[in-house]
Design a protein around this motif. Structure first.
Motif, PDB file in Angstrom:
ATOM      1  N   LEU A   1      45.787  41.768  27.323  1.00 24.76           N
ATOM      2  CA  LEU A   1      46.322  40.473  26.907  1.00 24.76           C
ATOM      3  C   LEU A   1      46.219  39.434  28.012  1.00 24.76           C
ATOM      4  O   LEU A   1      46.416  38.240  27.778  1.00 24.76           O
ATOM      5  CB  LEU A   1      47.783  40.624  26.478  1.00 24.76           C
ATOM      6  CG  LEU A   1      48.063  41.626  25.359  1.00 24.76           C
ATOM      7  CD1 LEU A   1      49.565  41.752  25.137  1.00 24.76           C
ATOM      8  CD2 LEU A   1      47.361  41.223  24.068  1.00 24.76           C
ATOM      9  N   ALA A   2      45.905  39.902  29.237  1.00 26.42           N
ATOM     10  CA  ALA A   2      45.808  38.983  30.382  1.00 26.42           C
ATOM     11  C   ALA A   2      44.424  38.359  30.518  1.00 26.42           C
ATOM     12  O   ALA A   2      44.216  37.494  31.372  1.00 26.42           O
ATOM     13  CB  ALA A   2      46.170  39.714  31.671  1.00 26.42           C
ATOM     14  N   HIS A   3      43.486  38.803  29.697  1.00 23.03           N
ATOM     15  CA  HIS A   3      42.160  38.181  29.654  1.00 23.03           C
ATOM     16  C   HIS A   3      42.263  36.978  28.726  1.00 23.03           C
ATOM     17  O   HIS A   3      42.275  37.111  27.503  1.00 23.03           O
ATOM     18  CB  HIS A   3      41.131  39.194  29.152  1.00 23.03           C
ATOM     19  CG  HIS A   3      39.783  38.606  28.859  1.00 23.03           C
ATOM     20  ND1 HIS A   3      39.030  37.979  29.813  1.00 23.03           N
ATOM     21  CD2 HIS A   3      39.056  38.570  27.709  1.00 23.03           C
ATOM     22  CE1 HIS A   3      37.889  37.573  29.271  1.00 23.03           C
ATOM     23  NE2 HIS A   3      37.886  37.916  27.992  1.00 23.03           N
ATOM     24  N   VAL A   4      42.366  35.799  29.306  1.00 23.63           N
ATOM     25  CA  VAL A   4      42.656  34.582  28.555  1.00 23.63           C
ATOM     26  C   VAL A   4      41.403  33.717  28.469  1.00 23.63           C
ATOM     27  O   VAL A   4      40.705  33.520  29.470  1.00 23.63           O
ATOM     28  CB  VAL A   4      43.802  33.789  29.223  1.00 23.63           C
ATOM     29  CG1 VAL A   4      44.077  32.489  28.476  1.00 23.63           C
ATOM     30  CG2 VAL A   4      45.059  34.643  29.305  1.00 23.63           C
TER      31      VAL A   4
ATOM     32  N   GLU B   1      35.983  36.128  39.037  1.00 26.96           N
ATOM     33  CA  GLU B   1      37.316  35.967  38.470  1.00 26.96           C
ATOM     34  C   GLU B   1      38.083  34.867  39.206  1.00 26.96           C
ATOM     35  O   GLU B   1      38.218  34.912  40.424  1.00 26.96           O
ATOM     36  CB  GLU B   1      38.089  37.277  38.543  1.00 26.96           C
ATOM     37  CG  GLU B   1      39.458  37.213  37.888  1.00 26.96           C
ATOM     38  CD  GLU B   1      40.182  38.543  37.921  1.00 26.96           C
ATOM     39  OE1 GLU B   1      40.007  39.333  36.973  1.00 26.96           O
ATOM     40  OE2 GLU B   1      40.897  38.804  38.911  1.00 26.96           O
ATOM     41  N   PRO B   2      38.619  33.889  38.475  1.00 26.45           N
ATOM     42  CA  PRO B   2      39.321  32.779  39.138  1.00 26.45           C
ATOM     43  C   PRO B   2      40.746  33.170  39.534  1.00 26.45           C
ATOM     44  O   PRO B   2      41.334  34.107  38.978  1.00 26.45           O
ATOM     45  CB  PRO B   2      39.333  31.694  38.067  1.00 26.45           C
ATOM     46  CG  PRO B   2      39.393  32.466  36.781  1.00 26.45           C
ATOM     47  CD  PRO B   2      38.554  33.706  37.007  1.00 26.45           C
ATOM     48  N   ALA B   3      41.295  32.448  40.467  1.00 26.30           N
ATOM     49  CA  ALA B   3      42.690  32.660  40.867  1.00 26.30           C
ATOM     50  C   ALA B   3      43.653  32.024  39.884  1.00 26.30           C
ATOM     51  O   ALA B   3      44.779  32.497  39.692  1.00 26.30           O
ATOM     52  CB  ALA B   3      42.919  32.102  42.265  1.00 26.30           C
ATOM     53  N   THR B   4      43.206  30.939  39.242  1.00 30.00           N
ATOM     54  CA  THR B   4      44.016  30.257  38.234  1.00 30.00           C
ATOM     55  C   THR B   4      43.098  29.732  37.136  1.00 30.00           C
ATOM     56  O   THR B   4      41.892  29.564  37.348  1.00 30.00           O
ATOM     57  CB  THR B   4      44.798  29.065  38.829  1.00 30.00           C
ATOM     58  OG1 THR B   4      43.865  28.115  39.375  1.00 30.00           O
ATOM     59  CG2 THR B   4      45.759  29.537  39.917  1.00 30.00           C
TER      60      THR B   4
ATOM     61  N   VAL C   1      37.353  30.207  33.873  1.00 27.48           N
ATOM     62  CA  VAL C   1      36.035  29.807  34.348  1.00 27.48           C
ATOM     63  C   VAL C   1      35.005  30.257  33.324  1.00 27.48           C
ATOM     64  O   VAL C   1      35.123  31.340  32.739  1.00 27.48           O
ATOM     65  CB  VAL C   1      35.727  30.415  35.743  1.00 27.48           C
ATOM     66  CG1 VAL C   1      35.724  31.928  35.695  1.00 27.48           C
ATOM     67  CG2 VAL C   1      34.403  29.890  36.280  1.00 27.48           C
ATOM     68  N   ALA C   2      34.008  29.442  33.066  1.00 26.44           N
ATOM     69  CA  ALA C   2      32.944  29.768  32.120  1.00 26.44           C
ATOM     70  C   ALA C   2      31.779  30.388  32.871  1.00 26.44           C
ATOM     71  O   ALA C   2      31.198  29.753  33.756  1.00 26.44           O
ATOM     72  CB  ALA C   2      32.494  28.522  31.369  1.00 26.44           C
ATOM     73  N   LEU C   3      31.432  31.618  32.533  1.00 33.03           N
ATOM     74  CA  LEU C   3      30.255  32.270  33.100  1.00 33.03           C
ATOM     75  C   LEU C   3      28.994  31.830  32.377  1.00 33.03           C
ATOM     76  O   LEU C   3      27.910  31.847  32.945  1.00 33.03           O
ATOM     77  CB  LEU C   3      30.401  33.787  33.044  1.00 33.03           C
ATOM     78  CG  LEU C   3      31.645  34.389  33.700  1.00 33.03           C
ATOM     79  CD1 LEU C   3      31.560  35.905  33.674  1.00 33.03           C
ATOM     80  CD2 LEU C   3      31.829  33.872  35.112  1.00 33.03           C
TER      81      LEU C   3
ATOM     82  N   PRO D   1      42.384  34.908  35.522  1.00 35.17           N
ATOM     83  CA  PRO D   1      43.037  35.931  36.336  1.00 35.17           C
ATOM     84  C   PRO D   1      43.429  37.118  35.444  1.00 35.17           C
ATOM     85  O   PRO D   1      44.051  36.929  34.393  1.00 35.17           O
ATOM     86  CB  PRO D   1      44.276  35.215  36.886  1.00 35.17           C
ATOM     87  CG  PRO D   1      43.927  33.766  36.840  1.00 35.17           C
ATOM     88  CD  PRO D   1      43.058  33.593  35.643  1.00 35.17           C
ATOM     89  N   GLY D   2      43.017  38.306  35.798  1.00 32.95           N
ATOM     90  CA  GLY D   2      43.294  39.478  34.966  1.00 32.95           C
ATOM     91  C   GLY D   2      42.138  39.926  34.110  1.00 32.95           C
ATOM     92  O   GLY D   2      42.202  40.989  33.481  1.00 32.95           O
ATOM     93  N   SER D   3      41.045  39.165  34.072  1.00 31.93           N
ATOM     94  CA  SER D   3      39.916  39.553  33.213  1.00 31.93           C
ATOM     95  C   SER D   3      39.248  40.837  33.688  1.00 31.93           C
ATOM     96  O   SER D   3      38.845  41.677  32.867  1.00 31.93           O
ATOM     97  CB  SER D   3      38.887  38.421  33.144  1.00 31.93           C
ATOM     98  OG  SER D   3      39.366  37.335  32.386  1.00 31.93           O
TER      99      SER D   3
END
Length: 311
Positions: free
Chosen positions: A12-15, A71-74, A77-79, A87-89
């Motif tokens: 659920l942390a993959h936003v 992976e961003p800190a906040t 981000v689009a790959l 964060p968490g992905s």
């Protein structure tokens, strides 16, 4: 024995950005659909974290390092145009890989009859060194490679009924003679791959393009006429399923017009083939499905059959 359900709150942390179809709510709706008394018998398990080694069965080190570093800190981000990280992905993606590996181990050792892995991000579009289509790691291909490495299997069948072609799984298993990869998918449709002429290095790739608006009858004819006979001839020791529910008639991203009962029928037939050839061993993992109500109903129908067949 029982049916195992692997999931984890880390997924659920993959936003993704607001309005993105591959969203946290997908897992929340599936969890709600599988929470009723009809699903009390599920063997609910936490998807473990996959380390680097399983991921490296299919992806090179520099790709894994690149995903970790992205992976961003906040924020997000689009790959690429479709695939995002927050964060968490990475943790979520490791749970998705770890879930299918743990499910394979549990099924192969006889702890459970079969399993469904409700994790995200999905995986079947991730190629060897390219993320795409919401996917970071090739979850189902990694599971197949793990089954071969850890359990000595020489005939692993992967059936992908997501509405989009499993280009990543095809890429990762193209040179693998121990795998039979079968993908049914709408064509034309993104990602534009999955031609019938793609056969793999060992005649181990089978693509079944289905036209838009073709509906249930065309799908069932294709599976009856081609897929099931191929699986019978292959005599798999394990059947893996890339369970995308975006072929549903209510899905906003495609137009195959399947109904919820089609997923029931297809799951029943695949489980019956598994009973014939490999002691009922089936591991299914979540791919697509973007109408939340249809996704929840279809996933519940899929898991209901797994439970019936695995009892």
């Amino acid at each position: 024995m029982a049916t195992a359900l692997y999931s984890h709150d880390d997924c659920l942390a993959h936003v993704t950005p607001p309005g993105h179809p591959e969203q946290v709510a997908r897992l929340e709706h599936i969890a709600t659909a599988l929470a009723g008394p009809a699903f009390d018998a599920l063997d609910r398990r936490q998807a473990p974290l996959a380390g680097d080694d399983p991921i490296l069965l299919c992806h090179p080190r520099d790709y894994l390092d690149r995903i970790i570093a992205a992976e961003p800190a906040t924020g997000t981000v689009a790959l690429d145009a479709d695939t995002h990280m927050s964060p968490g992905s990475v943790q979520a993606a490791r749970r998705a890989v770890g879930g299918v590996i743990a499910a394979v181990d549990a099924v192969m050792t006889g702890e459970v009859s079969n399993a469904f892995v409700a994790c995200r991000p999905p995986g079947h579009h991730a190629e060897r060194a390219t993320q795409m289509g919401f996917c970071l790691f090739g979850n189902i291909a990694i599971a197949a490679k793990h089954a071969m490495q850890a359990h000595g299997l020489t005939r692993v069948a992967i059936v992908d009924f997501d509405v989009h072609h499993g280009n990543g799984t095809q890429d990762l298993l193209w040179d693998e003679p121990r795998a039979l990869f079968i993908s049914s998918h709408q064509s034309p449709l993104w990602p534009g791959t999955g031609a019938e002429s793609d056969r793999g290095a060992h005649d181990n790739i089978v693509n079944i393009p289905l036209p838009p608006d073709s509906g249930s009858a065309t799908m069932r004819q294709a599976y009856e006429g081609r897929v099931f006979p191929m699986l019978d001839a292959f005599e798999p020791q394990l059947i893996l399923i890339s369970a995308g529910f975006d072929a549903h008639q209510d899905d906003p991203l495609a137009q195959l017009r399947w109904r919820t009962e089609d997923f029931t029928w297809l799951t029943q037939r695949l489980c019956d083939l598994a009973t014939t050839h490999c002691g009922g061993r089936v591991v299914s993992t979540l791919e697509g499905g973007y109408d939340l109500t249809a996704l929840a109903a279809s996933a519940a129908a899929h898991v209901t059959v797994l439970m019936e067949k695995g009892a």
